[in-house]
Design an enzyme around this catalytic site. Structure first.
Site, PDB file in Angstrom:
ATOM      1  N   ASN A   8       0.866  -1.185   0.000  1.00 16.63           N
ATOM      2  CA  ASN A   8       0.000   0.000   0.000  1.00 16.63           C
ATOM      3  C   ASN A   8       0.900   1.230   0.000  1.00 16.63           C
ATOM      4  O   ASN A   8       1.525   1.549   1.009  1.00 16.63           O
ATOM      5  CB  ASN A   8      -0.909  -0.024   1.234  1.00 16.63           C
ATOM      6  CG  ASN A   8      -1.816   1.198   1.300  1.00 16.63           C
ATOM      7  OD1 ASN A   8      -1.864   1.997   0.365  1.00 16.63           O
ATOM      8  ND2 ASN A   8      -2.528   1.355   2.408  1.00 16.63           N
ATOM      9  N   LYS A  10      -0.014   4.248  -0.154  1.00 18.67           N
ATOM     10  CA  LYS A  10      -0.687   5.405   0.460  1.00 18.67           C
ATOM     11  C   LYS A  10      -0.451   6.646  -0.423  1.00 18.67           C
ATOM     12  O   LYS A  10      -0.376   6.514  -1.637  1.00 18.67           O
ATOM     13  CB  LYS A  10      -0.210   5.594   1.906  1.00 18.67           C
ATOM     14  CG  LYS A  10      -0.348   4.307   2.723  1.00 18.67           C
ATOM     15  CD  LYS A  10      -0.153   4.506   4.191  1.00 18.67           C
ATOM     16  CE  LYS A  10      -0.323   3.166   4.909  1.00 18.67           C
ATOM     17  NZ  LYS A  10      -0.215   3.272   6.347  1.00 18.67           N
ATOM     18  N   HIS A  93      -9.760   1.519   5.039  1.00 21.10           N
ATOM     19  CA  HIS A  93      -8.477   1.706   5.729  1.00 21.10           C
ATOM     20  C   HIS A  93      -8.672   2.652   6.909  1.00 21.10           C
ATOM     21  O   HIS A  93      -9.427   3.618   6.815  1.00 21.10           O
ATOM     22  CB  HIS A  93      -7.424   2.259   4.759  1.00 21.10           C
ATOM     23  CG  HIS A  93      -6.043   2.144   5.314  1.00 21.10           C
ATOM     24  ND1 HIS A  93      -5.569   3.000   6.270  1.00 21.10           N
ATOM     25  CD2 HIS A  93      -5.050   1.236   5.093  1.00 21.10           C
ATOM     26  CE1 HIS A  93      -4.328   2.639   6.596  1.00 21.10           C
ATOM     27  NE2 HIS A  93      -3.993   1.573   5.887  1.00 21.10           N
ATOM     28  N   GLU A 165      -5.815  -5.026  10.328  1.00 23.09           N
ATOM     29  CA  GLU A 165      -4.782  -4.028  10.622  1.00 23.09           C
ATOM     30  C   GLU A 165      -5.120  -3.318  11.929  1.00 23.09           C
ATOM     31  O   GLU A 165      -5.942  -2.383  11.926  1.00 23.09           O
ATOM     32  CB  GLU A 165      -4.725  -2.970   9.511  1.00 23.09           C
ATOM     33  CG  GLU A 165      -4.301  -3.483   8.163  1.00 23.09           C
ATOM     34  CD  GLU A 165      -3.678  -2.375   7.318  1.00 23.09           C
ATOM     35  OE1 GLU A 165      -2.498  -2.503   6.980  1.00 23.09           O
ATOM     36  OE2 GLU A 165      -4.355  -1.377   7.012  1.00 23.09           O
ATOM     37  N   GLY A 171       2.198   2.013  11.082  1.00 26.01           N
ATOM     38  CA  GLY A 171       3.235   3.056  11.072  1.00 26.01           C
ATOM     39  C   GLY A 171       3.893   3.299  12.421  1.00 26.01           C
ATOM     40  O   GLY A 171       4.589   4.290  12.597  1.00 26.01           O
ATOM     41  N   SER A 211       3.087  -2.370  10.433  1.00 21.68           N
ATOM     42  CA  SER A 211       4.521  -2.417  10.769  1.00 21.68           C
ATOM     43  C   SER A 211       5.222  -3.698  10.319  1.00 21.68           C
ATOM     44  O   SER A 211       6.087  -4.233  11.008  1.00 21.68           O
ATOM     45  CB  SER A 211       4.721  -2.189  12.278  1.00 21.68           C
ATOM     46  OG  SER A 211       4.334  -0.871  12.606  1.00 21.68           O
ATOM     47  N   GLY A 232       2.801  -1.360   4.357  1.00 18.62           N
ATOM     48  CA  GLY A 232       2.768   0.078   4.083  1.00 18.62           C
ATOM     49  C   GLY A 232       4.147   0.600   3.775  1.00 18.62           C
ATOM     50  O   GLY A 232       4.709   0.343   2.697  1.00 18.62           O
TER      51      GLY A 232
HETATM   52  P1  13P Z   1       2.790   0.281   7.810  1.00 24.86           P
HETATM   53  O1  13P Z   1       3.286  -1.010   7.201  1.00 24.86           O
HETATM   54  O2  13P Z   1       3.581   1.478   7.389  1.00 24.86           O
HETATM   55  O3  13P Z   1       2.635   0.143   9.292  1.00 24.86           O
HETATM   56  O4  13P Z   1       1.325   0.527   7.220  1.00 24.86           O
HETATM   57  C1  13P Z   1       0.408  -0.489   7.250  1.00 24.86           C
HETATM   58  C2  13P Z   1      -0.775  -0.091   6.460  1.00 24.86           C
HETATM   59  O5  13P Z   1      -1.506   0.810   6.825  1.00 24.86           O
HETATM   60  C3  13P Z   1      -1.026  -0.814   5.206  1.00 24.86           C
HETATM   61  O6  13P Z   1      -2.297  -0.539   4.719  1.00 24.86           O
END
Ligand code: 13P
Length: 249
Positions: A8, A10, A93, A165, A171, A211, A232
């Site tokens: 992802n 983002k 999300h 998630e 994050g 993460s 992410g």
């Molecule tokens: P991170 O891997 O940066 O924690 O993000 C996870 C996420 O939100 C994937 O959709």
């Protein structure tokens, strides 16, 4: 069964940055025994469609309007996404639930609209830290799933991946224990069993996100009941993402 590995991006990467990424990614690309999905910004979808032609990598969008085309300035329809190369779309999300106030009813409409337009859905669910601290994780997941999937036919679940998630793991560098994830996945499958059938519960695909990095990817991808991972920030560097894919296959 092949593991699913989803990136992802983002709100990261311009079209030309995505181009550089895909050049690097494809230069090391092998025929992985994994199902790969890249969730890209709208502005990179058509480019990715062109560059990934003939490769076993699916393209996902990260949002969809709940309605079909009409006066909705700035929105994007399922038909537009499909026309730009997406075969998946992420819905629900936590960043959209929080920053854009998307509730379960809107998420349900978006899922129906995506399916109607031939898109598969990556439905994100997960508890907040407050939910977790007050032992409400499983209750939160139940409500999120039931309301998001309300009115769907059982055969439509084939085109849905549920991404577990935990909001506090996104994050943050923090992750739940594999036992916690296993428990959450069990409860997700139980909701599907109650609302649809034991067969649907067994067949629905569930991934973990939050993460993920090259060191922990294999551990999360191999949890009982988990079909793969959603990555992410660690997916933004093609070399690191490759390490994650290699750890899972
Ligand atoms: P991170 O891997 O940066 O924690 O993000 C996870 C996420 O939100 C994937 O959709």
């Amino acid at each position: 069964m092949a593991k699913i590995v989803i990136a992802n991006f983002k709100m990261n990467k311009t079209e030309s940055e995505t181009k550089d990424y895909l050049i690097s990614f494809l230069s090391k690309f092998e025929d992985y025994k994994a199902e790969l999905i890249l969730a890209l910004p709208y502005t990179s979808l058509s480019l990715a469609k062109f560059m990934l032609e003939g490769r076993a990598v699916a393209i996902s969008a990260q949002n969809i309007s709940e309605d079909d085309e009409k006066g909705a300035t700035g929105e994007i329809s399922g038909r537009m996404l499909a026309g730009s190369g997406a075969s998946y779309v992420i819905v629900g999300h936590s960043e959209r639930r929080t920053k854009f106030k998307e509730n379960n009813k809107v998420i349900n409409q978006k899922i129906k609209n995506g399916l109607k337009n031939g898109l598969s859905i990556i439905l994100c669910v997960g508890e907040s830290l407050a939910d977790r601290n007050t032992m409400k994780t499983l209750a939160t997941l139940k409500v999120q799933i039931e309301e998001a999937l309300k009115g769907l036919y059982e055969n439509e679940l084939e085109n849905i991946i549920i991404a577990y998630e935990p909001v506090w793991a996104i994050g943050s560098g923090k992750t739940p224990s594999p036992k916690d994830v296993e428990l959450a996945v069990k409860s997700i499958r139980k909701v599907i069993e109650e609302d649809f059938s034991p067969k649907a519960s067994e067949q629905i695909r569930v991934v973990y996100g939050g993460s993920i990095n090259p060191k922990n990817a294999q551990k999360f991808a191999s949890i009982s009941g988990i079909n793969g991972i959603l990555v992410g920030s660690a997916s933004l560097d093609p070399n690191i993402f490759m390490q994650i894919i290699n750890a899972c296959v």
